[in-house]
Design a protein around this motif. Structure first.
Motif, PDB file in Angstrom:
ATOM      1  N   THR A 319      94.728  18.157  -9.248  1.00  0.00           N
ATOM      2  CA  THR A 319      94.716  18.048  -7.884  1.00  0.00           C
ATOM      3  C   THR A 319      95.514  17.031  -7.259  1.00  0.00           C
ATOM      4  O   THR A 319      95.807  16.276  -7.830  1.00  0.00           O
ATOM      5  N   ASP A 320      95.959  17.312  -5.824  1.00  0.00           N
ATOM      6  CA  ASP A 320      96.758  16.482  -5.128  1.00  0.00           C
ATOM      7  C   ASP A 320      95.782  15.392  -4.256  1.00  0.00           C
ATOM      8  O   ASP A 320      96.248  14.788  -3.412  1.00  0.00           O
ATOM      9  N   TYR A 321      94.465  15.955  -4.170  1.00  0.00           N
ATOM     10  CA  TYR A 321      93.506  15.356  -3.249  1.00  0.00           C
ATOM     11  C   TYR A 321      92.108  14.661  -4.019  1.00  0.00           C
ATOM     12  O   TYR A 321      91.670  15.335  -4.504  1.00  0.00           O
ATOM     13  N   GLU A 322      92.209  13.467  -3.716  1.00  0.00           N
ATOM     14  CA  GLU A 322      91.105  12.850  -4.430  1.00  0.00           C
ATOM     15  C   GLU A 322      90.196  11.739  -3.383  1.00  0.00           C
ATOM     16  O   GLU A 322      89.164  11.620  -3.743  1.00  0.00           O
ATOM     17  N   ASN A 323      90.619  11.725  -2.155  1.00  0.00           N
ATOM     18  CA  ASN A 323      89.912  11.030  -1.222  1.00  0.00           C
ATOM     19  C   ASN A 323      89.020  11.695  -0.515  1.00  0.00           C
ATOM     20  O   ASN A 323      89.087  12.803   0.216  1.00  0.00           O
ATOM     21  N   LEU A 324      87.597  11.568  -0.798  1.00  0.00           N
ATOM     22  CA  LEU A 324      86.554  12.068  -0.328  1.00  0.00           C
ATOM     23  C   LEU A 324      86.452  11.965   1.389  1.00  0.00           C
ATOM     24  O   LEU A 324      86.044  10.760   1.609  1.00  0.00           O
ATOM     25  N   VAL A 325      86.722  12.845   2.205  1.00  0.00           N
ATOM     26  CA  VAL A 325      86.730  12.660   3.558  1.00  0.00           C
ATOM     27  C   VAL A 325      85.174  13.336   4.344  1.00  0.00           C
ATOM     28  O   VAL A 325      85.156  13.074   5.584  1.00  0.00           O
ATOM     29  N   TRP A 326      84.571  14.339   3.708  1.00  0.00           N
ATOM     30  CA  TRP A 326      83.719  14.926   4.221  1.00  0.00           C
ATOM     31  C   TRP A 326      82.559  15.545   3.136  1.00  0.00           C
ATOM     32  O   TRP A 326      83.040  16.162   2.300  1.00  0.00           O
ATOM     33  N   GLU A 327      81.307  15.437   3.556  1.00  0.00           N
ATOM     34  CA  GLU A 327      80.497  15.638   2.202  1.00  0.00           C
ATOM     35  C   GLU A 327      79.135  16.443   2.901  1.00  0.00           C
ATOM     36  O   GLU A 327      78.643  15.840   3.852  1.00  0.00           O
ATOM     37  N   GLN A 328      78.596  17.310   2.319  1.00  0.00           N
ATOM     38  CA  GLN A 328      77.359  17.810   2.822  1.00  0.00           C
ATOM     39  C   GLN A 328      76.436  18.248   1.179  1.00  0.00           C
ATOM     40  O   GLN A 328      76.908  19.070   0.542  1.00  0.00           O
ATOM     41  N   ASP A 329      75.393  17.215   1.111  1.00  0.00           N
ATOM     42  CA  ASP A 329      74.868  17.176  -0.236  1.00  0.00           C
ATOM     43  C   ASP A 329      73.447  17.932   0.005  1.00  0.00           C
ATOM     44  O   ASP A 329      72.985  18.261  -1.146  1.00  0.00           O
ATOM     45  N   PHE A 330      72.834  18.285   1.168  1.00  0.00           N
ATOM     46  CA  PHE A 330      71.656  18.926   1.423  1.00  0.00           C
ATOM     47  C   PHE A 330      70.409  18.205   0.759  1.00  0.00           C
ATOM     48  O   PHE A 330      69.764  18.803   0.133  1.00  0.00           O
ATOM     49  N   ASP A 331      70.574  16.830   0.753  1.00  0.00           N
ATOM     50  CA  ASP A 331      69.339  16.074   0.003  1.00  0.00           C
ATOM     51  C   ASP A 331      67.904  16.130   0.915  1.00  0.00           C
ATOM     52  O   ASP A 331      67.167  15.827   0.187  1.00  0.00           O
ATOM     53  N   ASN A 332      68.065  16.277   2.182  1.00  0.00           N
ATOM     54  CA  ASN A 332      66.977  16.004   2.922  1.00  0.00           C
ATOM     55  C   ASN A 332      66.481  17.492   3.306  1.00  0.00           C
ATOM     56  O   ASN A 332      67.064  18.177   4.321  1.00  0.00           O
ATOM     57  N   ASP A 333      65.283  17.806   2.769  1.00  0.00           N
ATOM     58  CA  ASP A 333      64.596  19.069   2.905  1.00  0.00           C
ATOM     59  C   ASP A 333      64.198  19.330   4.426  1.00  0.00           C
ATOM     60  O   ASP A 333      63.876  18.173   5.011  1.00  0.00           O
ATOM     61  N   GLY A 334      64.365  20.682   4.769  1.00  0.00           N
ATOM     62  CA  GLY A 334      63.871  20.641   6.285  1.00  0.00           C
ATOM     63  C   GLY A 334      64.800  21.545   6.987  1.00  0.00           C
ATOM     64  O   GLY A 334      65.650  22.424   6.101  1.00  0.00           O
ATOM     65  N   PRO A 335      64.852  21.704   8.273  1.00  0.00           N
ATOM     66  CA  PRO A 335      65.923  22.608   8.901  1.00  0.00           C
ATOM     67  C   PRO A 335      67.156  22.074   8.689  1.00  0.00           C
ATOM     68  O   PRO A 335      67.676  20.837   8.376  1.00  0.00           O
ATOM     69  N   VAL A 336      68.068  23.229   9.089  1.00  0.00           N
ATOM     70  CA  VAL A 336      69.503  22.928   9.099  1.00  0.00           C
ATOM     71  C   VAL A 336      70.224  21.775  10.164  1.00  0.00           C
ATOM     72  O   VAL A 336      69.673  22.047  11.204  1.00  0.00           O
ATOM     73  N   ASP A 337      70.985  20.915   9.892  1.00  0.00           N
ATOM     74  CA  ASP A 337      71.205  19.863  10.843  1.00  0.00           C
ATOM     75  C   ASP A 337      72.269  20.622  11.998  1.00  0.00           C
ATOM     76  O   ASP A 337      73.335  20.996  11.457  1.00  0.00           O
ATOM     77  N   THR A 338      71.898  20.764  13.028  1.00  0.00           N
ATOM     78  CA  THR A 338      72.526  21.513  14.172  1.00  0.00           C
ATOM     79  C   THR A 338      73.551  20.815  14.750  1.00  0.00           C
ATOM     80  O   THR A 338      74.366  21.218  15.741  1.00  0.00           O
ATOM     81  N   SER A 339      73.793  19.420  14.462  1.00  0.00           N
ATOM     82  CA  SER A 339      74.858  18.529  14.914  1.00  0.00           C
ATOM     83  C   SER A 339      76.118  18.909  14.120  1.00  0.00           C
ATOM     84  O   SER A 339      77.264  18.472  14.470  1.00  0.00           O
ATOM     85  N   ILE A 340      75.876  19.546  12.837  1.00  0.00           N
ATOM     86  CA  ILE A 340      77.156  19.888  12.098  1.00  0.00           C
ATOM     87  C   ILE A 340      77.146  21.360  11.992  1.00  0.00           C
ATOM     88  O   ILE A 340      78.451  21.942  12.025  1.00  0.00           O
TER      89      ILE A 340
END
Length: 550
Positions: A319-340
């Motif tokens: 890979t040429d890309y190693e820097n994590l810039v955005w992540e969704q881990d879905f760790d918090n159970d419940g509804p989908v985050d509608t701000s994202i």
């Protein structure tokens, strides 16, 4: 618009010679076709041009009581079988020429009636550029483009603007099973010029022909599926070029037809020997053929001048890309985050793919550390299935980088989950101009086969630019689906294995911001037939991560 005047059998340009009936009393019940009638339309015929407009094209229509098929023997070395009795043929010898045409109406038990006529036609068609590309100026050999998506496909024949084989498109090397590849991927199609500058077609299919299911019964097959059968078409045939009369797709760049004498075929037998060239370059050729048994369909084939080998060894991925810039881990159970995530609601006229589901907000939740999108068989707003589709449009968009999604996929015939990217200027420029990157697509009708695809102008729908890979257990366990996207290339991977590469360029639409889409569709042009017993199934996503340069 071309002027088409019907010409009866008694008119000057179409003279009736003879008609007779032949009964074979040795084969089953006999029903002899009767009242055989043939009419013709000479394209462009007028008082000023009594033999047509120079295209050499004549539209024939045959009808008879108790007829099952009609065979047209055109008198110029070409022949064709039509179930409907409707056909069109281009006579290619330049000048005004007479052709003796025989029409044979076949019924049950081997009975037939025939009629012989003469048609006088003017032709001045010439396409030196296509002839040069087809033959290389002297001789050129073509092979089935086995490594390309949609190297074999099918779609409706009617309507201008049709751009892809939407009913079915073969994945790369899909026909690599020994019983098929031995009579399809090994075919050699040579087009050359003789001393009179006429095209000669030499075909080598090693004694076996790949035959469409509608015709296998004619050659000893069981009529259940496409089959390789001992129908040896190896040999030399006359070939000619003529203008297309069928209404080509809007993305076609030529429109010239290859006509092969003696019932010759180009690797896939569908009962016709006329192949429309949609696109041809020095190394690639895309054609379609309308079968004699069903004029509602068109079969598509891609050829190349280099014989495709088996799949190459997987590329080693760095890979040429190693820097994590955005992540969704879905760790918090419940509804989908509608701000994202934005929910897209409804069916939207099948979302352009004849899909059967209605999207809701209720079918996507976060539970047990996963985003879960569930397709269900339930009546929803007038549709038989419900599901969800969510996007990051206007909330998170990015250009270049590595995007990974760890997911477990739904199962069941008709399911169609996707993890994909769409250009942020979609609302302004539309599709496919905006560009589409399908990180992962899967259909339950092809269990354990993963597709990674790019759609852009000239390569969209069934003609898209993509690859596929077999991944056992995609509905039983999680796998990591990755796209590495740079100004130079776009790579598609599953569990770190590269299976498709695209060479990016400054003129492509893949040099701007894109947003993420997650959905599970049902049916449609790619999802296919839905299992009537389907109840529900889910796509589970553990995480989505985007990496870019420091």
């Amino acid at each position: 618009m071309k002027n088409i005047i019907k010409t009866s059998l008694t008119a000057l340009s179409l003279v009736f010679f003879s008609a007779c009936s032949n009964d074979d009393y040795d084969i089953g019940d006999i029903t002899t076709p009767s009242n055989l009638n043939v009419t013709a339309e000479i394209v462009g015929q007028s008082e000023e041009m009594p033999h047509g407009d120079g295209s050499g094209t004549v539209n024939f229509s045959a009808s008879a009581d108790n007829a099952m098929t009609y065979k047209f023997i055109y008198g110029d070395g070409f022949e064709e079988v039509s179930a409907s009795g409707e056909t069109s043929h281009s006579f290619n010898e330049n000048g005004v020429n007479d052709y003796t045409v025989t029409v044979i109406a076949s019924g049950t038990g081997g009975a037939s009636s025939n009629m012989t006529t003469t048609v006088t036609v003017f032709s001045d068609f010439n396409d030196p550029e296509t002839k040069e590309l087809l033959t290389g100026g002297s001789s050129k050999t073509w092979y089935v483009a086995a490594s390309q998506p949609a190297h074999l496909g099918v779609g409706p024949s009617a309507g201008e603007g049709f751009t892809s084989p939407i009913y079915y498109a073969a994945a790369p090397f899909e026909k690599a099973a020994a019983e098929v590849s031995s009579c399809f991927y090994t075919d050699e199609l040579n087009f050359s010029l003789n001393e009179n500058d006429n095209i000669v077609y030499n075909y080598n299919n090693n004694g076996l022909t790949f035959i469409n299911v509608d015709f296998t019964g004619d050659f000893g097959g069981d009529g259940s599926e496409d089959q390789c059968l001992e129908f040896d078409r190896t040999g030399e045939f006359n070939a000619s070029l003529s203008p297309s009369t069928s209404g080509l797709p809007e993305d076609a760049t030529t429109g010239t037809v290859i006509n092969i004498s003696g019932g010759g075929t180009m690797s896939y037998y569908v009962g016709s020997s006329s192949y429309e060239i949609l696109e041809i370059t020095p190394t690639t050729m895309h054609v379609r053929v309308i079968p004699g048994s069903n004029p509602e369909l068109a079969w598509y084939l891609k050829f190349t001048t280099s014989q495709d080998e088996e799949e190459e060894e997987p590329e080693e991925f760095q890979t040429d890309y190693e820097n994590l810039v955005w992540e969704q881990d879905f760790d918090n159970d419940g509804p989908v985050d509608t701000s994202i995530w934005n929910f897209e609601i409804g069916n939207n006229n099948g979302w352009g793919n004849q899909e059967s589901q209605y999207y809701t907000e209720e079918n996507a939740v976060i539970e047990d550390g996963n985003l879960v999108i569930t397709a269900k068989a339930e009546e929803t707003s007038g549709f038989d299935y419900s599901s969800s589709r969510i996007t990051t449009k206007d909330n998170f968009e990015f250009q270049y980088g590595r995007i990974e999604a760890r997911a477990k996929l739904p199962e069941g015939a008709g399911t169609w989950p996707a993890i994909w990217l769409l250009g942020s200027d979609f609302d302004e420029v539309g599709w496919p101009e905006t560009g589409e990157i399908d990180i992962m697509e899967h259909v339950g009708n092809q269990q354990d086969e993963i597709h990674g695809t790019l759609h852009y102008p000239g390569r969209s729908g069934g003609n898209a630019d993509g690859g596929s890979i077999e991944v056992p257990g995609v509905s039983d366990e999680f796998h990591t689906y990755t796209v590495e996207w740079s100004p130079e290339r776009i790579l598609f991977l599953v569990d770190g294995e590269v299976y498709h590469t695209y060479e990016n360029n400054p003129d492509s639409p893949f040099n701007k911001d894109f947003f993420i889409i997650l959905n599970v569709a049902m049916g449609g042009t790619f999802g296919g037939e839905i299992d009537p017993a389907f109840e529900e199934s889910s796509m589970e996503i553990d995480y989505i991560r985007v990496y870019q340069e420091e």
